[in-house]
Design a protein around this motif. Structure first.
Motif, PDB file in Angstrom:
ATOM      1  N   GLY A   1       0.817  -1.212   0.000  1.00  0.00           N
ATOM      2  CA  GLY A   1       0.000   0.000   0.000  1.00  0.00           C
ATOM      3  C   GLY A   1       0.845   1.253   0.000  1.00  0.00           C
ATOM      4  O   GLY A   1       0.503   2.245  -0.662  1.00  0.00           O
ATOM      5  N   VAL A   2       1.964   1.242   0.735  1.00  0.00           N
ATOM      6  CA  VAL A   2       2.859   2.399   0.748  1.00  0.00           C
ATOM      7  C   VAL A   2       3.436   2.641  -0.642  1.00  0.00           C
ATOM      8  O   VAL A   2       3.550   3.793  -1.096  1.00  0.00           O
ATOM      9  N   ARG A   3       3.806   1.571  -1.328  1.00  0.00           N
ATOM     10  CA  ARG A   3       4.370   1.737  -2.679  1.00  0.00           C
ATOM     11  C   ARG A   3       3.348   2.342  -3.636  1.00  0.00           C
ATOM     12  O   ARG A   3       3.670   3.234  -4.424  1.00  0.00           O
ATOM     13  N   LEU A   4       2.102   1.854  -3.573  1.00  0.00           N
ATOM     14  CA  LEU A   4       1.077   2.417  -4.444  1.00  0.00           C
ATOM     15  C   LEU A   4       0.772   3.862  -4.069  1.00  0.00           C
ATOM     16  O   LEU A   4       0.639   4.724  -4.952  1.00  0.00           O
ATOM     17  N   ALA A   5       0.659   4.157  -2.762  1.00  0.00           N
ATOM     18  CA  ALA A   5       0.374   5.528  -2.346  1.00  0.00           C
ATOM     19  C   ALA A   5       1.480   6.479  -2.792  1.00  0.00           C
ATOM     20  O   ALA A   5       1.219   7.620  -3.184  1.00  0.00           O
ATOM     21  N   GLY A   6       2.725   6.003  -2.737  1.00  0.00           N
ATOM     22  CA  GLY A   6       3.818   6.850  -3.200  1.00  0.00           C
ATOM     23  C   GLY A   6       3.723   7.178  -4.679  1.00  0.00           C
ATOM     24  O   GLY A   6       4.032   8.310  -5.096  1.00  0.00           O
ATOM     25  N   ARG A   7       3.303   6.220  -5.488  1.00  0.00           N
ATOM     26  CA  ARG A   7       3.135   6.490  -6.919  1.00  0.00           C
ATOM     27  C   ARG A   7       1.985   7.467  -7.185  1.00  0.00           C
ATOM     28  O   ARG A   7       1.940   8.121  -8.211  1.00  0.00           O
ATOM     29  N   LEU A   8       1.053   7.548  -6.227  1.00  0.00           N
ATOM     30  CA  LEU A   8      -0.087   8.450  -6.367  1.00  0.00           C
ATOM     31  C   LEU A   8       0.128   9.767  -5.630  1.00  0.00           C
ATOM     32  O   LEU A   8      -0.824  10.527  -5.410  1.00  0.00           O
ATOM     33  N   ALA A   9       1.367  10.041  -5.234  1.00  0.00           N
ATOM     34  CA  ALA A   9       1.730  11.299  -4.570  1.00  0.00           C
ATOM     35  C   ALA A   9       1.055  11.448  -3.221  1.00  0.00           C
ATOM     36  O   ALA A   9       0.666  12.549  -2.818  1.00  0.00           O
ATOM     37  N   MET A  10       0.913  10.348  -2.500  1.00  0.00           N
ATOM     38  CA  MET A  10       0.375  10.390  -1.147  1.00  0.00           C
ATOM     39  C   MET A  10       1.404   9.771  -0.214  1.00  0.00           C
ATOM     40  O   MET A  10       1.669   8.580  -0.271  1.00  0.00           O
ATOM     41  N   ARG A  11       2.011  10.601   0.637  1.00  0.00           N
ATOM     42  CA  ARG A  11       3.026  10.128   1.563  1.00  0.00           C
ATOM     43  C   ARG A  11       2.356   9.552   2.803  1.00  0.00           C
ATOM     44  O   ARG A  11       1.564  10.228   3.469  1.00  0.00           O
ATOM     45  N   VAL A  12       2.678   8.297   3.102  1.00  0.00           N
ATOM     46  CA  VAL A  12       2.094   7.627   4.255  1.00  0.00           C
ATOM     47  C   VAL A  12       3.004   6.467   4.631  1.00  0.00           C
ATOM     48  O   VAL A  12       3.736   5.928   3.785  1.00  0.00           O
ATOM     49  N   SER A  13       3.000   6.080   5.890  1.00  0.00           N
ATOM     50  CA  SER A  13       3.797   4.942   6.343  1.00  0.00           C
ATOM     51  C   SER A  13       2.922   3.702   6.407  1.00  0.00           C
ATOM     52  O   SER A  13       1.695   3.780   6.464  1.00  0.00           O
ATOM     53  N   ARG A  14       3.575   2.559   6.425  1.00  0.00           N
ATOM     54  CA  ARG A  14       2.827   1.307   6.483  1.00  0.00           C
ATOM     55  C   ARG A  14       2.086   1.174   7.808  1.00  0.00           C
ATOM     56  O   ARG A  14       0.976   0.627   7.865  1.00  0.00           O
ATOM     57  N   SER A  15       2.666   1.699   8.891  1.00  0.00           N
ATOM     58  CA  SER A  15       1.983   1.630  10.189  1.00  0.00           C
ATOM     59  C   SER A  15       0.713   2.468  10.178  1.00  0.00           C
ATOM     60  O   SER A  15      -0.308   2.085  10.764  1.00  0.00           O
ATOM     61  N   THR A  16       0.758   3.609   9.486  1.00  0.00           N
ATOM     62  CA  THR A  16      -0.436   4.447   9.405  1.00  0.00           C
ATOM     63  C   THR A  16      -1.532   3.761   8.616  1.00  0.00           C
ATOM     64  O   THR A  16      -2.712   3.812   8.989  1.00  0.00           O
ATOM     65  N   LEU A  17      -1.172   3.107   7.529  1.00  0.00           N
ATOM     66  CA  LEU A  17      -2.176   2.391   6.740  1.00  0.00           C
ATOM     67  C   LEU A  17      -2.861   1.317   7.588  1.00  0.00           C
ATOM     68  O   LEU A  17      -4.085   1.166   7.559  1.00  0.00           O
ATOM     69  N   LEU A  18      -2.068   0.549   8.336  1.00  0.00           N
ATOM     70  CA  LEU A  18      -2.656  -0.502   9.169  1.00  0.00           C
ATOM     71  C   LEU A  18      -3.465   0.096  10.317  1.00  0.00           C
ATOM     72  O   LEU A  18      -4.490  -0.465  10.713  1.00  0.00           O
ATOM     73  N   ARG A  19      -3.026   1.236  10.836  1.00  0.00           N
ATOM     74  CA  ARG A  19      -3.777   1.875  11.906  1.00  0.00           C
ATOM     75  C   ARG A  19      -5.133   2.379  11.391  1.00  0.00           C
ATOM     76  O   ARG A  19      -6.151   2.267  12.075  1.00  0.00           O
ATOM     77  N   LEU A  20      -5.145   2.938  10.173  1.00  0.00           N
ATOM     78  CA  LEU A  20      -6.406   3.365   9.575  1.00  0.00           C
ATOM     79  C   LEU A  20      -7.341   2.184   9.376  1.00  0.00           C
ATOM     80  O   LEU A  20      -8.556   2.284   9.588  1.00  0.00           O
ATOM     81  N   LEU A  21      -6.775   1.042   8.970  1.00  0.00           N
ATOM     82  CA  LEU A  21      -7.600  -0.134   8.735  1.00  0.00           C
ATOM     83  C   LEU A  21      -8.180  -0.665  10.045  1.00  0.00           C
ATOM     84  O   LEU A  21      -9.353  -1.044  10.114  1.00  0.00           O
ATOM     85  N   ARG A  22      -7.360  -0.673  11.093  1.00  0.00           N
ATOM     86  CA  ARG A  22      -7.837  -1.170  12.387  1.00  0.00           C
ATOM     87  C   ARG A  22      -8.856  -0.226  13.021  1.00  0.00           C
ATOM     88  O   ARG A  22      -9.703  -0.659  13.803  1.00  0.00           O
ATOM     89  N   ALA A  23      -8.765   1.070  12.702  1.00  0.00           N
ATOM     90  CA  ALA A  23      -9.678   2.038  13.304  1.00  0.00           C
ATOM     91  C   ALA A  23     -11.061   2.020  12.673  1.00  0.00           C
ATOM     92  O   ALA A  23     -11.991   2.637  13.205  1.00  0.00           O
ATOM     93  N   THR A  24     -11.217   1.322  11.552  1.00  0.00           N
ATOM     94  CA  THR A  24     -12.520   1.276  10.889  1.00  0.00           C
ATOM     95  C   THR A  24     -13.494   0.442  11.712  1.00  0.00           C
ATOM     96  O   THR A  24     -13.151  -0.660  12.149  1.00  0.00           O
ATOM     97  N   PRO A  25     -14.699   0.931  11.946  1.00  0.00           N
ATOM     98  CA  PRO A  25     -15.684   0.115  12.679  1.00  0.00           C
ATOM     99  C   PRO A  25     -15.982  -1.186  11.945  1.00  0.00           C
ATOM    100  O   PRO A  25     -16.069  -1.223  10.713  1.00  0.00           O
ATOM    101  N   GLU A  26     -16.098  -2.252  12.709  1.00  0.00           N
ATOM    102  CA  GLU A  26     -16.403  -3.545  12.111  1.00  0.00           C
ATOM    103  C   GLU A  26     -17.833  -3.548  11.573  1.00  0.00           C
ATOM    104  O   GLU A  26     -18.727  -2.926  12.157  1.00  0.00           O
TER     105      GLU A  26
END
Length: 494
Positions: free
Chosen positions: A76-101
């Motif tokens: 996900g970080v590699r794809l986000a970087g190609r789309l000009a969105m800077r983000v870390s892998r920990s942030t991506l997983l944190r966003l995913l975990r924060a989503t209500p089930e």
């Protein structure tokens, strides 16, 4: 409430034209006049754009969540970087975990149940599927009967439960939803039949060989009385075959000894470093011969033996010429491989090299291949293989009866005539093919579910497809994420 002041807020927004975008907003800060309020100040929010204590806009947050749900961390970080969105892998997983089930509001009418490995051979989980929408609705942390029963009691309403032939799921469905109809999967039933057929073919493997032909004369003149005996075909390349047979025997005796000492199959697997399925195969074998029946693996030269024997007996004994001919037919081995195979046909007697005739009897088919012929639709088998199977059936009445039982079962399954199953079971149990008796008794114990599986259009095919998707998700995360993250990714909409 009164305005306390204003300040500038900087937000990262979705990129435009491959360039990052920052929004600078002038927002108001309010004072709360209510004495009971614990928070004294509030910041103005823009609906659909901002959220409290976030430095990303709502559209960018949703976009990054979608990237994390589809590709997880590093990818996900590699794809986000190609789309000009800077983000870390920990942030991506944190966003995913924060989503209500997702909340299951309506219980499925038709439920699919199957297991998948978290750590193969050690830890398993259960996936639950709404068979009508083909969407996963929940993931259970194990595959125990009580876990499934508790889930069914908490989510009543299932009328049909599609499962494999695992006893834990049968018990859990019977306990948690006693009024639901259980449907055993047709593929698993037919797969179990194939295992029984292979065991029967191994038991009657003496009928697989064609009658021996008369010994051939030497290709070059020689005294008949001085013609040496042709060695066994396995003696041509003995090394790997002997090691495989020796290892199989050693493992068989070790497993049987540990079973006699009272060790469980899981403990045997840990002691010997074997997968649980391998331990089960050695433990369930009735004799070492049953395991050795399929130890001879097909070599590179096996498909070309008939042609080589014919050319040799026609007088062509030049290894280089024979090698060139079979290379044109697809042979990938070297000249040395062919030379080692032909060496027993060139014995030396009294200083004179004499060429022996190659054996004219076709090689004996492997029991697994014969079982495959029996289990296949006759219309899909090659004509040559069909003739071999017909010859085997003529030589062995037991295998002929076995093939008849398989044909009747396949016809019953293809036409969804599960009402014939009790009669089929009675016919098999009354016959002499004892290797099918265990399979038939298993169907008899699970008769209602097996009959429903051979009658209703429902099957576990959609669940197996989701299990394949789970395997893909596990590979993306390289097995390093915890169960909660895998569960969220499974339950995310495709």
């Amino acid at each position: 409430m009164s305005v306390r002041g204003r300040y500038q807020r900087c937000l990262n927004d979705t990129p435009i034209g491959g360039r990052p975008v920052w929004l600078v907003l002038s927002v108001r800060r309010f004072n709360c006049a209510a004495s009971s309020c614990t928070v004294r100040t509030f910041v103005e929010q823009v609906p659909g754009l901002t959220a409290r204590r976030r430095r990303r806009s709502q559209p960018l947050q949703e976009l990054l969540h979608g990237v994390g749900a589809a590709l997880a961390g590093r990818a996900g970080v590699r794809l986000a970087g190609r789309l000009a969105m800077r983000v870390s892998r920990s942030t991506l997983l944190r966003l995913l975990r924060a989503t209500p089930e997702p909340v299951l509001t309506v219980s499925p009418r038709v439920l699919g149940v199957d297991d998948f490995a978290l750590r193969r051979g050690q830890v398993y989980a259960t996936i639950l599927l709404d068979m009508e929408t083909r969407r996963p609705i929940d993931v259970l942390p194990d595959r125990e009967a009580e876990t499934l029963a508790s889930w069914l009691r908490a989510h009543p309403g299932a009328e049909i439960i599609c499962r494999d032939r695992a006893g834990a799921y049968a018990d859990g469905a019977r306990t948690g939803a006693p009024d639901a109809m259980q449907v055993a999967d047709r593929w698993h039933i037919f797969h179990n039949l194939g295992e029984a057929v292979e065991a029967a073919v191994v038991a009657y493997r003496s009928s697989l060989s064609e009658p021996l032909a008369e010994p051939g004369e030497p290709a070059l003149p020689a005294e008949p009385s001085s013609r040496p005996q042709l060695p066994d075909a396995q003696a041509v390349l003995p090394g790997k075959e002997i090691r495989l047979v020796t290892r199989t025997k050693e493992r068989y005796y070790e497993v049987q000894q540990l079973l006699a000492d009272g060790a469980s199959r899981a403990e045997i697997g840990r002691r010997l470093g074997l997968d649980i399925q391998t331990v089960r195969r050695f433990a369930d074998a009735t004799s070492i011969e049953q395991l050795l029946a399929n130890t001879h693996r097909e070599g590179l030269i096996d498909p070309y033996k008939a042609y080589l024997h014919q050319r040799w007996n026609d007088g062509c004994t030049d290894t280089a010429v024979l090698h060139a001919e079979i290379r044109e037919q697809g042979f990938r081995g070297s000249v040395q491989t062919l030379r080692r195979y032909l060496r027993p046909l060139r014995p030396i007697e009294d200083g004179t090299r004499r060429h022996l005739r190659a054996p004219s009897t076709p090689p004996t088919p492997k029991p697994r291949r014969v079982a495959k012929w029996i289990m296949s639709d006759p219309a899909t088998i090659r004509l040559e293989d069909r003739h071999k199977l017909d010859a085997i059936r003529r030589r062995s009445p037991a295998l002929d009866t076995l093939a008849g039982h398989v044909h009747d079962f396949a016809d019953m399954m293809h036409k969804l005539r599960g009402d014939r199953l009790p009669q089929w079971i009675a016919t098999v149990l009354a016959g002499d093919v004892t290797e099918l008796h265990s399979f038939a008794k298993g169907l008899q114990r699970d008769l209602a579910a097996a009959t429903a599986g051979l009658t209703l259009p429902w099957s576990s095919g959609a669940v197996e497809g989701q299990v394949n998707r789970v395997k893909m998700l596990k590979r993306q995360m390289y097995g390093r994420a915890r169960f909660d993250l895998l569960r969220r990714r499974i339950l995310q909409p495709n």
